[in-house]
Scaffold this motif. Sequence first.
Motif, PDB file in Angstrom:
ATOM      1  N   ILE A 178       0.836  -1.194   0.000  1.00 36.32           N
ATOM      2  CA  ILE A 178       0.000   0.000   0.000  1.00 36.32           C
ATOM      3  C   ILE A 178       0.870   1.243   0.000  1.00 36.32           C
ATOM      4  O   ILE A 178       1.817   1.356   0.781  1.00 36.32           O
ATOM      5  N   LYS A 179       0.540   2.179  -0.886  1.00 34.60           N
ATOM      6  CA  LYS A 179       1.164   3.491  -0.892  1.00 34.60           C
ATOM      7  C   LYS A 179       0.047   4.534  -0.920  1.00 34.60           C
ATOM      8  O   LYS A 179      -0.952   4.372  -1.613  1.00 34.60           O
ATOM      9  N   SER A 180       0.232   5.620  -0.134  1.00 39.16           N
ATOM     10  CA  SER A 180      -0.810   6.639  -0.078  1.00 39.16           C
ATOM     11  C   SER A 180      -0.251   7.926   0.508  1.00 39.16           C
ATOM     12  O   SER A 180       0.725   7.902   1.264  1.00 39.16           O
ATOM     13  N   ASP A 181      -0.892   9.038   0.136  1.00 34.26           N
ATOM     14  CA  ASP A 181      -0.583  10.305   0.788  1.00 34.26           C
ATOM     15  C   ASP A 181      -1.651  10.668   1.819  1.00 34.26           C
ATOM     16  O   ASP A 181      -1.726  11.801   2.283  1.00 34.26           O
ATOM     17  N   ALA A 182      -2.496   9.703   2.189  1.00 31.50           N
ATOM     18  CA  ALA A 182      -3.553   9.931   3.178  1.00 31.50           C
ATOM     19  C   ALA A 182      -2.959  10.216   4.552  1.00 31.50           C
ATOM     20  O   ALA A 182      -1.810   9.859   4.842  1.00 31.50           O
ATOM     21  N   LEU A 183      -3.736  10.837   5.417  1.00 32.07           N
ATOM     22  CA  LEU A 183      -3.306  11.069   6.789  1.00 32.07           C
ATOM     23  C   LEU A 183      -3.280   9.762   7.573  1.00 32.07           C
ATOM     24  O   LEU A 183      -2.462   9.584   8.465  1.00 32.07           O
ATOM     25  N   TRP A 184      -4.229   8.896   7.250  1.00 29.95           N
ATOM     26  CA  TRP A 184      -4.253   7.577   7.870  1.00 29.95           C
ATOM     27  C   TRP A 184      -4.985   6.603   6.966  1.00 29.95           C
ATOM     28  O   TRP A 184      -5.784   7.003   6.108  1.00 29.95           O
ATOM     29  N   ILE A 185      -4.707   5.326   7.166  1.00 32.06           N
ATOM     30  CA  ILE A 185      -5.483   4.274   6.507  1.00 32.06           C
ATOM     31  C   ILE A 185      -5.872   3.232   7.550  1.00 32.06           C
ATOM     32  O   ILE A 185      -5.191   3.038   8.561  1.00 32.06           O
ATOM     33  N   TYR A 186      -6.994   2.624   7.296  1.00 25.71           N
ATOM     34  CA  TYR A 186      -7.545   1.606   8.199  1.00 25.71           C
ATOM     35  C   TYR A 186      -7.776   0.352   7.375  1.00 25.71           C
ATOM     36  O   TYR A 186      -8.456   0.381   6.344  1.00 25.71           O
ATOM     37  N   LEU A 187      -7.191  -0.760   7.812  1.00 27.38           N
ATOM     38  CA  LEU A 187      -7.234  -2.013   7.069  1.00 27.38           C
ATOM     39  C   LEU A 187      -8.028  -3.058   7.829  1.00 27.38           C
ATOM     40  O   LEU A 187      -7.795  -3.276   9.022  1.00 27.38           O
ATOM     41  N   VAL A 188      -8.946  -3.694   7.149  1.00 26.23           N
ATOM     42  CA  VAL A 188      -9.716  -4.796   7.732  1.00 26.23           C
ATOM     43  C   VAL A 188      -9.340  -6.072   6.993  1.00 26.23           C
ATOM     44  O   VAL A 188      -9.348  -6.117   5.753  1.00 26.23           O
ATOM     45  N   TYR A 189      -9.047  -7.103   7.776  1.00 27.08           N
ATOM     46  CA  TYR A 189      -8.576  -8.361   7.201  1.00 27.08           C
ATOM     47  C   TYR A 189      -9.630  -9.453   7.340  1.00 27.08           C
ATOM     48  O   TYR A 189     -10.421  -9.475   8.295  1.00 27.08           O
ATOM     49  N   GLU A 190      -9.593 -10.355   6.371  1.00 25.80           N
ATOM     50  CA  GLU A 190     -10.404 -11.569   6.437  1.00 25.80           C
ATOM     51  C   GLU A 190      -9.560 -12.711   5.889  1.00 25.80           C
ATOM     52  O   GLU A 190      -9.065 -12.637   4.760  1.00 25.80           O
ATOM     53  N   ASN A 191      -9.379 -13.733   6.703  1.00 30.55           N
ATOM     54  CA  ASN A 191      -8.499 -14.848   6.327  1.00 30.55           C
ATOM     55  C   ASN A 191      -7.098 -14.345   5.967  1.00 30.55           C
ATOM     56  O   ASN A 191      -6.477 -14.797   4.993  1.00 30.55           O
ATOM     57  N   ASN A 192      -6.629 -13.377   6.766  1.00 28.97           N
ATOM     58  CA  ASN A 192      -5.302 -12.797   6.614  1.00 28.97           C
ATOM     59  C   ASN A 192      -5.091 -12.056   5.295  1.00 28.97           C
ATOM     60  O   ASN A 192      -3.957 -11.786   4.898  1.00 28.97           O
ATOM     61  N   LYS A 193      -6.180 -11.708   4.617  1.00 28.24           N
ATOM     62  CA  LYS A 193      -6.095 -10.900   3.408  1.00 28.24           C
ATOM     63  C   LYS A 193      -6.859  -9.602   3.625  1.00 28.24           C
ATOM     64  O   LYS A 193      -7.858  -9.572   4.329  1.00 28.24           O
ATOM     65  N   VAL A 194      -6.369  -8.528   2.994  1.00 31.12           N
ATOM     66  CA  VAL A 194      -7.043  -7.241   3.140  1.00 31.12           C
ATOM     67  C   VAL A 194      -8.426  -7.324   2.497  1.00 31.12           C
ATOM     68  O   VAL A 194      -8.554  -7.618   1.304  1.00 31.12           O
ATOM     69  N   LYS A 195      -9.442  -7.060   3.305  1.00 36.96           N
ATOM     70  CA  LYS A 195     -10.823  -7.080   2.813  1.00 36.96           C
ATOM     71  C   LYS A 195     -11.247  -5.715   2.303  1.00 36.96           C
ATOM     72  O   LYS A 195     -11.856  -5.594   1.246  1.00 36.96           O
ATOM     73  N   TYR A 196     -10.963  -4.661   3.075  1.00 38.52           N
ATOM     74  CA  TYR A 196     -11.187  -3.301   2.571  1.00 38.52           C
ATOM     75  C   TYR A 196     -10.323  -2.305   3.318  1.00 38.52           C
ATOM     76  O   TYR A 196      -9.767  -2.600   4.376  1.00 38.52           O
ATOM     77  N   ILE A 197     -10.230  -1.119   2.718  1.00 36.87           N
ATOM     78  CA  ILE A 197      -9.372  -0.062   3.225  1.00 36.87           C
ATOM     79  C   ILE A 197     -10.199   1.210   3.370  1.00 36.87           C
ATOM     80  O   ILE A 197     -10.936   1.583   2.458  1.00 36.87           O
ATOM     81  N   ASP A 198     -10.046   1.858   4.505  1.00 42.61           N
ATOM     82  CA  ASP A 198     -10.586   3.208   4.692  1.00 42.61           C
ATOM     83  C   ASP A 198      -9.410   4.173   4.724  1.00 42.61           C
ATOM     84  O   ASP A 198      -8.326   3.826   5.208  1.00 42.61           O
ATOM     85  N   ALA A 199      -9.629   5.395   4.235  1.00 41.91           N
ATOM     86  CA  ALA A 199      -8.567   6.386   4.268  1.00 41.91           C
ATOM     87  C   ALA A 199      -9.157   7.765   4.450  1.00 41.91           C
ATOM     88  O   ALA A 199     -10.328   8.005   4.145  1.00 41.91           O
ATOM     89  N   PHE A 200      -8.331   8.673   4.954  1.00 39.99           N
ATOM     90  CA  PHE A 200      -8.784  10.051   5.155  1.00 39.99           C
ATOM     91  C   PHE A 200      -7.677  11.008   4.767  1.00 39.99           C
ATOM     92  O   PHE A 200      -6.516  10.806   5.113  1.00 39.99           O
ATOM     93  N   GLY A 201      -8.057  12.089   4.066  1.00 39.67           N
ATOM     94  CA  GLY A 201      -7.084  13.080   3.648  1.00 39.67           C
ATOM     95  C   GLY A 201      -6.307  12.598   2.430  1.00 39.67           C
ATOM     96  O   GLY A 201      -6.427  11.458   1.981  1.00 39.67           O
ATOM     97  N   GLY A 202      -5.486  13.458   1.872  1.00 37.86           N
ATOM     98  CA  GLY A 202      -4.695  13.082   0.708  1.00 37.86           C
ATOM     99  C   GLY A 202      -5.552  12.933  -0.546  1.00 37.86           C
ATOM    100  O   GLY A 202      -6.707  13.347  -0.596  1.00 37.86           O
ATOM    101  N   GLU A 203      -4.943  12.317  -1.562  1.00 45.57           N
ATOM    102  CA  GLU A 203      -5.618  12.207  -2.852  1.00 45.57           C
ATOM    103  C   GLU A 203      -5.693  10.792  -3.393  1.00 45.57           C
ATOM    104  O   GLU A 203      -6.551  10.501  -4.228  1.00 45.57           O
ATOM    105  N   TYR A 204      -4.806   9.896  -2.932  1.00 36.47           N
ATOM    106  CA  TYR A 204      -4.806   8.576  -3.585  1.00 36.47           C
ATOM    107  C   TYR A 204      -4.396   7.473  -2.620  1.00 36.47           C
ATOM    108  O   TYR A 204      -3.763   7.703  -1.583  1.00 36.47           O
TER     109      TYR A 204
END
Length: 686
Positions: free
Chosen positions: A639-665
């Motif tokens: 994962i690469k991002s200019d966000a202020l933070w990212i939040y990762l949720v895992y399922e079966n040790n794989k990333v299920k979804y990502i939340d992010a705030f701030g930044g552009e990508y």
Amino acid sequence: MKYLFIEGDIEKYKKEIKDIRHEQFIRLYEQCKLYFEEKLPESPPPRSTTFMGMAILNLSFMYLLTRQKQYLEEAKRWIFTSVKYEHWGNAHLVDVDLSASWILFGMSISYNWLKEDLTSYERKKIVEKLILQAEKMYVFKKSTEGKGWPTSFWQNHNWINLTGLAACGYALKDIYAGAQKWIEVAKENFKIVYDVLPEDGSDYEGVVYWRYGVFWLLAYAHLLKVEEGIDYFKSCSFLKNTFYYRLYQAVPNLQETINYGDCHDRRSAHSIAMYYKFAHEYKNGYAQFLASKVKKFIFREQYESDIKPGILPEAVFEILWYDPEVQEKNFNDLPLIKYFEDLGLVVIRDSWKEDATIFSFKCGAPGGKQQWEKSYELLKEKGLITRGLSHQHPDNNSFIIHSNGAYLAIDDGYDRTVKACDHNVIVVDDKGYSDEGKNNVWEKTLQNDVGEIKAFHNEGNFVYILGETSKSYQKDLNLNWFGRNVFYTGKNYFVIVDDVESTKMHKYSWIMHSDVYPEEIEKGVFEYKNGPAKMRLYNLNREKVSITYRDTHVKSIMTTQEPDKFREINMKSIVIENNEPLNKMKFINIITPTSIFNDYDIQIEKIIESGIIGCKIKSSKWKEKFIFNTGSGIDYKEIKSDALWIYLVYENNKVKYIDAFGGEYISYKSSKYNIKHGRVQVIKLC
């Protein structure tokens, strides 16, 4: 005969006290019994006399309902004791403030109710005293407009004093020509008040003063509706919504409170009468349900709080405002997350059960956004000083936690020399807000030097709050930013990330108060145990900070009328501070409240890599990560991002979804996603 303040025919109430209103009638009977034993001083007592107005009203209504002579005689004993007093009140604003207005209200309505059973001499003495006191109130109101309670449209003194004056006007308008001006000045006042109150129903004075003051907004609206057919219950959004402010500031057991603002204690903030009124006017089954709940502990609340005139003397209104046709409705279908935008107040609950966890967060303009902005308009347009902020605390970015029946992170409650360090916030070089340490710290505050919630997101099980309040602090600290980020994912933990930045080097002190001291069970991990509840505080800065404990004692006189009566609290405080002076600091703390009968099914690990800091939080059933940008972007695994933070949720040790705030990508593996600036963007992955 049409009686003042009574909606409908008195015969209906007399009939219904044997069945439909019997429970409320017995409450009134029990309350009136207490008055017969009260020894009344012959001269004005050196204390508040607000209780006398309610006693007069209760006894008079009991007589109307039963026609039993002992209640008439006892009402007269209280009335004529008050009539004999040269002054109503003691020490502060004698004759023109609360003690006077409570008696004015009670005696005026009681005069109307009892006058057919009084001698001409008795009527004459009461009327003369009412005119004398009402004229004093009116003259003070008119002569001091633009400062103090006469134009403090958001403050309880304004509401109570002018309701008392209005009641006197309606009681005497047929026999005293000057009474109409009392009615009109109250109407002019409340026309402004009901228009400028926050639509979301929030009240900056705190829930104890909410019960004390907002009661009179209901009383005046009721009086005006009955006497003139003007219905603010229909037109005022505050009246419709303020019940929910009170409900969401109750802890899960409903008996105690989230005590922001000036709260003399943690209990005395319920009102059965008010809940009945909300139920009646808005067919609000939740209010009817809460009224029934409160009946079970109202006596404990009254006697533990010992606040005059108290909750029990509202008995007369419990009969008058009870609507038996409103069906009770429990709270289970109400949202667990509630945002009162005007006050900057967010409440997070995990259920409506009595042992639930509640987290309350506050960051906003003093007195709320509506008061803060509108008061500047009124000052500019009319030269009126309208704010009443003596019950507002310097508590931006503060939080309170109650879980499993006990307080875990607390507020100071009542204080008359307010300071930021008495709340769960950060202070800088042991300094807090500009001009703090006195009753009203906001007198010199510039319009834009306030806190606000910069971001609030509530979707699914994810809640994010960003409060920012750097401009509230003393100017010589040169703060550029104090942002508190709060994360909640529907599980039994809260992540609190604080970013503080200045152009100077400082010691930053992260403070949290509790009823008990914690035990450090390992480096940077502290466990609180308070009766049925426990909580762990995980500090992820542990290598770069020092952590100490201290007692924080707050003691304040409640009123100048009773200088020997005070409230005090001794809080147990944890203080986390950077070891070396810094111009910027990031505190990361995770809080996990639960029951002492439960194990902590949660593990927390710190993540530190180049340019980032974060944490992994997992249980036997789930795993989540928070990654925070320290200034050079986020580069973490794929994962690469200019966000202020990212939040990762895992399922079966794989990333299920990502939340992010701030930044552009955000780029993840071979895909790149755009972030809409200023909002949380959820990226769901297969």
